[in-house]
Design a protein around this motif. Structure first.
Motif, PDB file in Angstrom:
ATOM      1  N   GLN A   1       0.733  -1.020   0.055  1.00 23.57           N
ATOM      2  CA  GLN A   1       0.073  -0.099   0.052  1.00 23.57           C
ATOM      3  C   GLN A   1       1.081   1.194  -0.016  1.00 23.57           C
ATOM      4  O   GLN A   1       0.621   2.305  -0.680  1.00 23.57           O
ATOM      5  CB  GLN A   1      -0.882  -0.087   1.251  1.00 23.57           C
ATOM      6  CG  GLN A   1      -2.063  -0.915   1.146  1.00 23.57           C
ATOM      7  CD  GLN A   1      -1.351  -2.393   1.367  1.00 23.57           C
ATOM      8  OE1 GLN A   1      -0.635  -2.714   1.935  1.00 23.57           O
ATOM      9  NE2 GLN A   1      -2.349  -3.302   0.954  1.00 23.57           N
ATOM     10  N   THR A   2       1.766   1.263   1.033  1.00 22.07           N
ATOM     11  CA  THR A   2       2.884   2.454   0.922  1.00 22.07           C
ATOM     12  C   THR A   2       3.578   2.599  -0.493  1.00 22.07           C
ATOM     13  O   THR A   2       3.519   3.809  -1.064  1.00 22.07           O
ATOM     14  CB  THR A   2       3.837   2.264   2.036  1.00 22.07           C
ATOM     15  OG1 THR A   2       3.068   1.933   3.182  1.00 22.07           O
ATOM     16  CG2 THR A   2       4.697   3.476   2.175  1.00 22.07           C
ATOM     17  N   ALA A   3       4.056   1.489  -0.803  1.00 20.50           N
ATOM     18  CA  ALA A   3       4.726   1.520  -2.459  1.00 20.50           C
ATOM     19  C   ALA A   3       3.832   1.965  -3.414  1.00 20.50           C
ATOM     20  O   ALA A   3       4.306   2.675  -4.158  1.00 20.50           O
ATOM     21  CB  ALA A   3       5.255   0.133  -2.626  1.00 20.50           C
ATOM     22  N   ILE A   4       2.562   1.583  -3.449  1.00 16.83           N
ATOM     23  CA  ILE A   4       1.692   2.188  -4.534  1.00 16.83           C
ATOM     24  C   ILE A   4       1.431   3.456  -4.491  1.00 16.83           C
ATOM     25  O   ILE A   4       1.360   4.308  -5.347  1.00 16.83           O
ATOM     26  CB  ILE A   4       0.558   1.073  -4.364  1.00 16.83           C
ATOM     27  CG1 ILE A   4       0.686  -0.411  -5.008  1.00 16.83           C
ATOM     28  CG2 ILE A   4      -0.500   2.021  -5.413  1.00 16.83           C
ATOM     29  CD1 ILE A   4      -0.554  -1.135  -4.725  1.00 16.83           C
ATOM     30  N   ALA A   5       1.174   4.008  -3.122  1.00 17.11           N
ATOM     31  CA  ALA A   5       0.881   5.180  -2.713  1.00 17.11           C
ATOM     32  C   ALA A   5       2.060   6.325  -3.476  1.00 17.11           C
ATOM     33  O   ALA A   5       1.581   7.213  -3.511  1.00 17.11           O
ATOM     34  CB  ALA A   5       0.550   5.581  -1.352  1.00 17.11           C
ATOM     35  N   ASP A   6       3.160   5.988  -3.308  1.00 18.91           N
ATOM     36  CA  ASP A   6       4.458   6.898  -3.624  1.00 18.91           C
ATOM     37  C   ASP A   6       5.134   6.358  -4.928  1.00 18.91           C
ATOM     38  O   ASP A   6       6.023   6.963  -5.063  1.00 18.91           O
ATOM     39  CB  ASP A   6       5.376   6.690  -2.652  1.00 18.91           C
ATOM     40  CG  ASP A   6       6.223   5.614  -2.139  1.00 18.91           C
ATOM     41  OD1 ASP A   6       6.075   4.754  -2.934  1.00 18.91           O
ATOM     42  OD2 ASP A   6       6.887   5.743  -0.985  1.00 18.91           O
ATOM     43  N   GLY A   7       4.298   5.554  -5.664  1.00 17.59           N
ATOM     44  CA  GLY A   7       4.627   5.145  -7.053  1.00 17.59           C
ATOM     45  C   GLY A   7       6.097   4.435  -6.909  1.00 17.59           C
ATOM     46  O   GLY A   7       7.035   4.404  -7.706  1.00 17.59           O
ATOM     47  N   TYR A   8       6.502   3.505  -5.961  1.00 19.26           N
ATOM     48  CA  TYR A   8       7.470   2.594  -5.884  1.00 19.26           C
ATOM     49  C   TYR A   8       8.601   3.293  -5.951  1.00 19.26           C
ATOM     50  O   TYR A   8       9.951   3.273  -6.529  1.00 19.26           O
ATOM     51  CB  TYR A   8       7.409   1.690  -6.812  1.00 19.26           C
ATOM     52  CG  TYR A   8       6.233   0.613  -6.546  1.00 19.26           C
ATOM     53  CD1 TYR A   8       6.694  -0.477  -5.992  1.00 19.26           C
ATOM     54  CD2 TYR A   8       5.379   0.832  -7.297  1.00 19.26           C
ATOM     55  CE1 TYR A   8       5.391  -1.314  -5.822  1.00 19.26           C
ATOM     56  CE2 TYR A   8       4.088  -0.200  -7.548  1.00 19.26           C
ATOM     57  CZ  TYR A   8       4.330  -1.187  -6.470  1.00 19.26           C
ATOM     58  OH  TYR A   8       3.321  -2.265  -6.098  1.00 19.26           O
ATOM     59  N   ALA A   9       8.633   4.467  -5.088  1.00 13.18           N
ATOM     60  CA  ALA A   9       9.855   5.566  -4.987  1.00 13.18           C
ATOM     61  C   ALA A   9      11.063   4.985  -4.277  1.00 13.18           C
ATOM     62  O   ALA A   9      12.059   5.162  -4.889  1.00 13.18           O
ATOM     63  CB  ALA A   9       9.542   6.891  -4.161  1.00 13.18           C
ATOM     64  N   VAL A  10      11.041   4.220  -3.215  1.00 17.13           N
ATOM     65  CA  VAL A  10      12.109   3.559  -2.610  1.00 17.13           C
ATOM     66  C   VAL A  10      12.597   2.558  -3.725  1.00 17.13           C
ATOM     67  O   VAL A  10      13.816   2.384  -3.817  1.00 17.13           O
ATOM     68  CB  VAL A  10      11.884   2.906  -1.330  1.00 17.13           C
ATOM     69  CG1 VAL A  10      12.929   2.079  -0.861  1.00 17.13           C
ATOM     70  CG2 VAL A  10      11.288   4.264  -0.208  1.00 17.13           C
ATOM     71  N   GLU A  11      11.801   1.703  -4.313  1.00 13.20           N
ATOM     72  CA  GLU A  11      12.365   0.655  -4.842  1.00 13.20           C
ATOM     73  C   GLU A  11      13.185   1.114  -6.265  1.00 13.20           C
ATOM     74  O   GLU A  11      13.957   0.645  -6.753  1.00 13.20           O
ATOM     75  CB  GLU A  11      11.094  -0.195  -5.527  1.00 13.20           C
ATOM     76  CG  GLU A  11      10.512  -1.044  -4.486  1.00 13.20           C
ATOM     77  CD  GLU A  11       9.506  -0.174  -3.482  1.00 13.20           C
ATOM     78  OE1 GLU A  11       9.008  -0.615  -2.512  1.00 13.20           O
ATOM     79  OE2 GLU A  11       9.298   0.730  -3.790  1.00 13.20           O
ATOM     80  N   LYS A  12      12.532   2.286  -6.890  1.00 12.77           N
ATOM     81  CA  LYS A  12      13.103   2.719  -8.020  1.00 12.77           C
ATOM     82  C   LYS A  12      14.495   3.357  -7.548  1.00 12.77           C
ATOM     83  O   LYS A  12      15.589   3.333  -8.324  1.00 12.77           O
ATOM     84  CB  LYS A  12      12.109   3.839  -8.481  1.00 12.77           C
ATOM     85  CG  LYS A  12      10.737   3.367  -9.279  1.00 12.77           C
ATOM     86  CD  LYS A  12       9.938   4.516  -9.720  1.00 12.77           C
ATOM     87  CE  LYS A  12       9.021   3.694 -10.461  1.00 12.77           C
ATOM     88  NZ  LYS A  12       7.900   4.871 -11.017  1.00 12.77           N
ATOM     89  N   SER A  13      14.796   4.025  -6.371  1.00 13.69           N
ATOM     90  CA  SER A  13      15.874   4.588  -5.873  1.00 13.69           C
ATOM     91  C   SER A  13      16.852   3.614  -5.656  1.00 13.69           C
ATOM     92  O   SER A  13      18.204   3.641  -6.100  1.00 13.69           O
ATOM     93  CB  SER A  13      15.607   5.558  -4.846  1.00 13.69           C
ATOM     94  OG  SER A  13      15.346   4.596  -3.582  1.00 13.69           O
ATOM     95  N   VAL A  14      16.724   2.251  -5.057  1.00 16.52           N
ATOM     96  CA  VAL A  14      17.520   1.405  -4.852  1.00 16.52           C
ATOM     97  C   VAL A  14      17.781   0.731  -6.282  1.00 16.52           C
ATOM     98  O   VAL A  14      18.898   0.464  -6.349  1.00 16.52           O
ATOM     99  CB  VAL A  14      16.840   0.112  -3.991  1.00 16.52           C
ATOM    100  CG1 VAL A  14      17.679  -1.044  -3.913  1.00 16.52           C
ATOM    101  CG2 VAL A  14      16.685   0.626  -2.564  1.00 16.52           C
ATOM    102  N   PHE A  15      17.041   0.755  -7.066  1.00 19.47           N
ATOM    103  CA  PHE A  15      17.159   0.125  -8.389  1.00 19.47           C
ATOM    104  C   PHE A  15      18.572   1.093  -9.080  1.00 19.47           C
ATOM    105  O   PHE A  15      19.406   0.473  -9.723  1.00 19.47           O
ATOM    106  CB  PHE A  15      16.119   0.154  -9.383  1.00 19.47           C
ATOM    107  CG  PHE A  15      16.510  -0.401 -10.860  1.00 19.47           C
ATOM    108  CD1 PHE A  15      16.803  -1.652 -11.262  1.00 19.47           C
ATOM    109  CD2 PHE A  15      16.257   0.672 -11.819  1.00 19.47           C
ATOM    110  CE1 PHE A  15      17.187  -1.884 -12.561  1.00 19.47           C
ATOM    111  CE2 PHE A  15      16.666   0.484 -13.149  1.00 19.47           C
ATOM    112  CZ  PHE A  15      17.032  -0.901 -13.386  1.00 19.47           C
ATOM    113  N   LYS A  16      18.229   2.452  -8.932  1.00 19.59           N
ATOM    114  CA  LYS A  16      19.044   3.238  -9.666  1.00 19.59           C
ATOM    115  C   LYS A  16      20.589   3.304  -8.777  1.00 19.59           C
ATOM    116  O   LYS A  16      21.559   3.233  -9.504  1.00 19.59           O
ATOM    117  CB  LYS A  16      18.501   4.953  -9.364  1.00 19.59           C
ATOM    118  CG  LYS A  16      19.579   5.920 -10.100  1.00 19.59           C
ATOM    119  CD  LYS A  16      18.853   7.089  -9.684  1.00 19.59           C
ATOM    120  CE  LYS A  16      17.630   7.357 -10.587  1.00 19.59           C
ATOM    121  NZ  LYS A  16      17.092   8.712 -10.545  1.00 19.59           N
ATOM    122  N   LEU A  17      20.600   3.109  -7.418  1.00 22.97           N
ATOM    123  CA  LEU A  17      21.781   2.931  -6.527  1.00 22.97           C
ATOM    124  C   LEU A  17      22.509   1.507  -7.261  1.00 22.97           C
ATOM    125  O   LEU A  17      23.687   1.460  -7.209  1.00 22.97           O
ATOM    126  CB  LEU A  17      21.438   2.532  -5.145  1.00 22.97           C
ATOM    127  CG  LEU A  17      22.505   2.098  -4.435  1.00 22.97           C
ATOM    128  CD1 LEU A  17      23.668   3.147  -4.237  1.00 22.97           C
ATOM    129  CD2 LEU A  17      22.081   1.787  -2.942  1.00 22.97           C
TER     130      LEU A  17
END
Length: 305
Positions: free
Chosen positions: A268-284
């Motif tokens: 729910q949190t991931a969907i709400a912020d558009g998977y912001a953390v997941e995308k940042s870790v992928f970029k890292l």
């Protein structure tokens, strides 16, 4: 006959379409890691031999990409991020891609053997086979461990580069392999977390599809923990040093922290912020691998000076 009718109204292929078949982004990683593997090896290699070796390894990587696109054309046509590739877009036929892949495979292996040594050439041939047959034709469509086992294909280039210089394998080259091998799953699974529907539509048994996002998050964090010791161990070998070690400690601390952040999140949190953390870790994760190998390169230069 069907192939001709399917493509007769398609836009004419340009040179860039044939380059795209070789997966230039993946090839750039192959070139860089193979070059680092060759450069840091404890053997002086003539610049012409070194250039030719990296060139033929790159062509071998491109051949793998063309064979992958040929076989995966049905999947690429379904997935949003791959629909514009040359084959599903109708600009290049599958038979053309197959011919290019097979031709470049034979040419790159033969020329690497003549330019460097036949052990390295055999290693390149095995890598092409592993990616095109073992991963693309078998693992990718059969098991959620496709990225884990198949990741070996992308981890072989620094070993091949090392083999071009030394004619063999050593602890250093195996650890460079391990660095890429254990980096690959968290890198791709972070991507899969926010691209799950693509894999679901294409019928690819990615971990997010077969086991769900919660299990994928646990796996990402676990792999960041497994990866770190190998990255540090590499710094304790003959090709490591204080600069590499400092880079490795910082990057692995960041990557583990990123995996922990992903682990603690709910959907729910991931969907709400558009998977912001997941995308940042992928970029890292993109910077992670590049900076490790760049640190090895600079460390080698410093040692030479």
């Amino acid at each position: 006959m069907t192939d001709i009718h399917a493509y007769e109204n398609a836009p004419e292929a340009e040179f860039g379409d044939y380059v795209a078949l070789l997966k230039p982004r993946v090839m750039s990683l192959v070139v860089f890691t193979a070059f680092v593997g060759l450069w840091v090896a404890p053997v002086d290699v003539h610049p012409v031999i070194a250039f030719c070796s990296v060139l033929f390894i790159a062509l071998g990587g491109g051949a793998s990409g063309a064979l992958n696109m040929w076989y995966d054309a049905d999947i690429d046509a379904v997935m949003r991020r791959t629909q514009k590739r040359p084959i599903p877009a109708g600009r290049v036929t599958g038979s053309e891609a197959l011919a290019i892949g097979l031709t470049l495979s034979g040419f790159s292996v033969m020329m690497l053997g003549l330019a460097a040594n036949w052990f390295a050439a055999a290693f390149l041939a095995f890598t092409i086979f592993f990616y095109a047959v073992v991963y693309t034709m078998w693992l990718k469509r059969w098991t959620p461990q496709n990225i884990v086992i198949g990741g070996a294909a992308g981890a072989f280039p620094p070993m091949i580069g090392w083999a071009c210089a030394t004619g063999g394998i050593s602890l250093e080259s195996v650890l460079m392999f391990a660095l890429i091998f254990f980096w690959t799953p968290p890198h791709f699974w972070a991507l899969a977390l926010f691209m799950k529907e693509d894999y679901h539509k294409a019928g690819v048994p990615m971990l997010t599809v077969t086991h769900g996002r919660a299990a994928t998050r646990r796996h990402i964090f676990a792999y960041t923990l497994v990866l770190a010791p190998f990255a540090i161990w590499l710094g304790l070998t003959s090709i490591g040093g204080p600069l590499y070690m400092a880079v490795a400690v910082v990057l692995n601390a960041l990557f583990i922290h990123g995996g922990w952040r992903i682990l603690r999140r709910d959907e729910q949190t991931a969907i709400a912020d558009g998977y912001a953390v997941e995308k940042s870790v992928f970029k890292l994760s993109l910077y992670y691998l590049f900076l490790h190998f760049l640190a090895l390169l600079v460390q080698s230069w410093m040692g030479t000076w």
